[in-house]
Design a protein around this motif. Structure first.
Motif, PDB file in Angstrom:
ATOM      1  N   ASN A   1       0.845  -1.192   0.000  1.00  0.00           N
ATOM      2  CA  ASN A   1       0.000   0.000   0.000  1.00  0.00           C
ATOM      3  C   ASN A   1       0.875   1.235   0.000  1.00  0.00           C
ATOM      4  OD1 ASN A   1      -1.761   2.057   0.472  1.00  0.00           O
ATOM      5  ND2 ASN A   1      -2.972   0.942   1.960  1.00  0.00           N
ATOM      6  N   ALA A   2       0.931   1.942  -1.150  1.00  0.00           N
ATOM      7  CA  ALA A   2       1.850   3.062  -1.274  1.00  0.00           C
ATOM      8  C   ALA A   2       1.273   4.340  -0.674  1.00  0.00           C
ATOM      9  CB  ALA A   2       2.191   3.294  -2.738  1.00  0.00           C
ATOM     10  N   GLY A   3      -0.046   4.466  -0.531  1.00  0.00           N
ATOM     11  CA  GLY A   3      -0.623   5.684   0.005  1.00  0.00           C
ATOM     12  C   GLY A   3      -0.739   6.733  -1.077  1.00  0.00           C
ATOM     13  N   VAL A   4      -0.106   7.886  -0.847  1.00  0.00           N
ATOM     14  CA  VAL A   4      -0.137   8.990  -1.801  1.00  0.00           C
ATOM     15  C   VAL A   4       1.266   9.153  -2.379  1.00  0.00           C
ATOM     16  CG1 VAL A   4      -0.577  11.447  -2.154  1.00  0.00           C
ATOM     17  CG2 VAL A   4      -1.965  10.138  -0.518  1.00  0.00           C
TER      18      VAL A   4
ATOM     19  N   ALA B   1      -6.592  13.874   6.258  1.00  0.00           N
ATOM     20  CA  ALA B   1      -6.010  13.768   4.930  1.00  0.00           C
ATOM     21  C   ALA B   1      -4.641  13.109   5.033  1.00  0.00           C
ATOM     22  CB  ALA B   1      -5.882  15.150   4.292  1.00  0.00           C
ATOM     23  N   PHE B   2      -4.303  12.320   4.020  1.00  0.00           N
ATOM     24  CA  PHE B   2      -3.000  11.668   3.928  1.00  0.00           C
ATOM     25  C   PHE B   2      -2.190  12.393   2.863  1.00  0.00           C
ATOM     26  CE2 PHE B   2      -3.786   7.872   6.452  1.00  0.00           C
ATOM     27  CZ  PHE B   2      -5.171   7.869   6.516  1.00  0.00           C
TER      28      PHE B   2
ATOM     29  N   GLY C   1       6.196  14.946   4.032  1.00  0.00           N
ATOM     30  CA  GLY C   1       4.850  15.495   4.050  1.00  0.00           C
ATOM     31  C   GLY C   1       4.273  15.449   5.453  1.00  0.00           C
ATOM     32  N   PRO C   2       3.237  16.250   5.721  1.00  0.00           N
ATOM     33  CA  PRO C   2       2.595  16.239   7.035  1.00  0.00           C
ATOM     34  C   PRO C   2       2.021  14.865   7.367  1.00  0.00           C
ATOM     35  CG  PRO C   2       1.912  18.156   5.772  1.00  0.00           C
ATOM     36  CD  PRO C   2       2.651  17.263   4.825  1.00  0.00           C
TER      37      PRO C   2
ATOM     38  N   SER D   1      -8.295  12.193   0.974  1.00  0.00           N
ATOM     39  CA  SER D   1      -9.068  11.800   2.149  1.00  0.00           C
ATOM     40  C   SER D   1     -10.354  11.137   1.701  1.00  0.00           C
ATOM     41  CB  SER D   1      -9.371  13.011   3.039  1.00  0.00           C
ATOM     42  OG  SER D   1     -10.247  13.915   2.384  1.00  0.00           O
ATOM     43  N   ARG D   2     -10.963  10.418   2.628  1.00  0.00           N
ATOM     44  CA  ARG D   2     -12.274   9.833   2.360  1.00  0.00           C
ATOM     45  C   ARG D   2     -13.309  10.944   2.269  1.00  0.00           C
ATOM     46  NH1 ARG D   2     -13.776   7.531   6.715  1.00  0.00           N
ATOM     47  NH2 ARG D   2     -11.896   7.712   7.974  1.00  0.00           N
ATOM     48  N   ARG D   3     -14.464  10.589   1.775  1.00  0.00           N
ATOM     49  CA  ARG D   3     -15.548  11.553   1.631  1.00  0.00           C
ATOM     50  C   ARG D   3     -15.861  12.213   2.957  1.00  0.00           C
ATOM     51  NH1 ARG D   3     -19.037  12.488  -2.363  1.00  0.00           N
ATOM     52  NH2 ARG D   3     -21.084  13.317  -1.878  1.00  0.00           N
TER      53      ARG D   3
END
Lengths: 115, 115
Positions: A1-4, A104-105, B43-44, A94-96
């Motif tokens: 899972n790389a994320g952002v 937020a990621f 990043g944050p 971020s999710r809805r």
């Protein structure tokens, strides 16, 4: 899972050149954001998207354009770079958020220098 | 105008001491707040959040306090460690119309932990 994930991590542009910053997230998030971070200014929102095919202006949108053609990608474009756009750019997702509370990621950032 | 801000731009503490980082906000309609930690070149990262229907929330070594009367938020770090050295941002989840929200950041506080 790389994320952002943001690409590129570093870039130097000449004034007037164009470029696109790519942000990709693999968390199936609805919301995506582009921020810029300048010394003493904190993070300022450039544009954001609440879903595929939609975008909206943030605090400092001038000189930038964005596109969200796919849910997982959010592109930030500079059509004609200016030295004032020298900054560190962060993408986030971020999710809805409709009444739900969610953080937020962030990606690792792109350091852009315009000379 | 409405904003999220920080009282002190820098904070220096001795290792083992407790740290308190403050944040003021002016949008009384904001109902969700987040603290982020940003290490150099990264990043944050999410630390802790709090909803406006709460006064206090605790995590591992961190506590967030919310005083809605004076629109003030604080982050307390217990037994501060060198790894806590970073810039800390408070962020406000601000309503932006329709069913949408966006995250607005303060300018940040640089925490330096001296060994």
């Amino acid at each position: 899972n790389a994320g952002v994930t943001q690409t590129p991590k570093f870039r130097v542009l000449k004034t007037g050149q164009s470029m696109t910053l790519l942000c990709a997230q693999d968390m199936n998030h609805e919301y995506m954001y582009w921020y810029r971070q300048d010394p003493g200014m904190g993070l300022r929102l450039i544009h954001y998207s609440v879903g595929e095919g939609t975008t909206a202006k943030g605090e400092v949108p001038d000189g930038y354009n964005v596109s969200r053609l796919k849910k997982q990608n959010f592109l930030l474009g500079l059509e004609s770079a200016a030295p004032s756009q020298t900054s560190v750019y962060f993408c986030a997702s971020s999710r809805r958020q409709t009444g739900n509370y969610t953080e937020a990621f962030f990606g690792q950032g792109t350091r852009l220098t315009v000379v | 105008g409405e904003s999220v801000g920080l009282h002190l731009p820098t904070l220096s503490v001795q290792e083992g001491d407790n740290s308190i980082i403050n944040c003021a906000y002016s949008n009384s309609a904001s109902d969700y707040f987040i603290w982020y930690k940003q290490e150099s070149g990264k990043g944050p990262q999410f630390i802790i959040d709090i909803r406006s229907n709460m006064d206090k929330r605790q995590g591992q070594r961190v506590t967030v306090l919310l005083n809605k009367t004076v629109k003030h938020l604080s982050l307390q770090i217990a037994a501060t460690q060198p790894g806590d050295s970073a810039v800390y941002f408070c962020a406000e989840n601000r309503y932006s119309g329709g069913s949408n929200y966006k995250l607005t950041f303060g300018k940040g506080t640089l925490l330096t932990v001296n060994p």
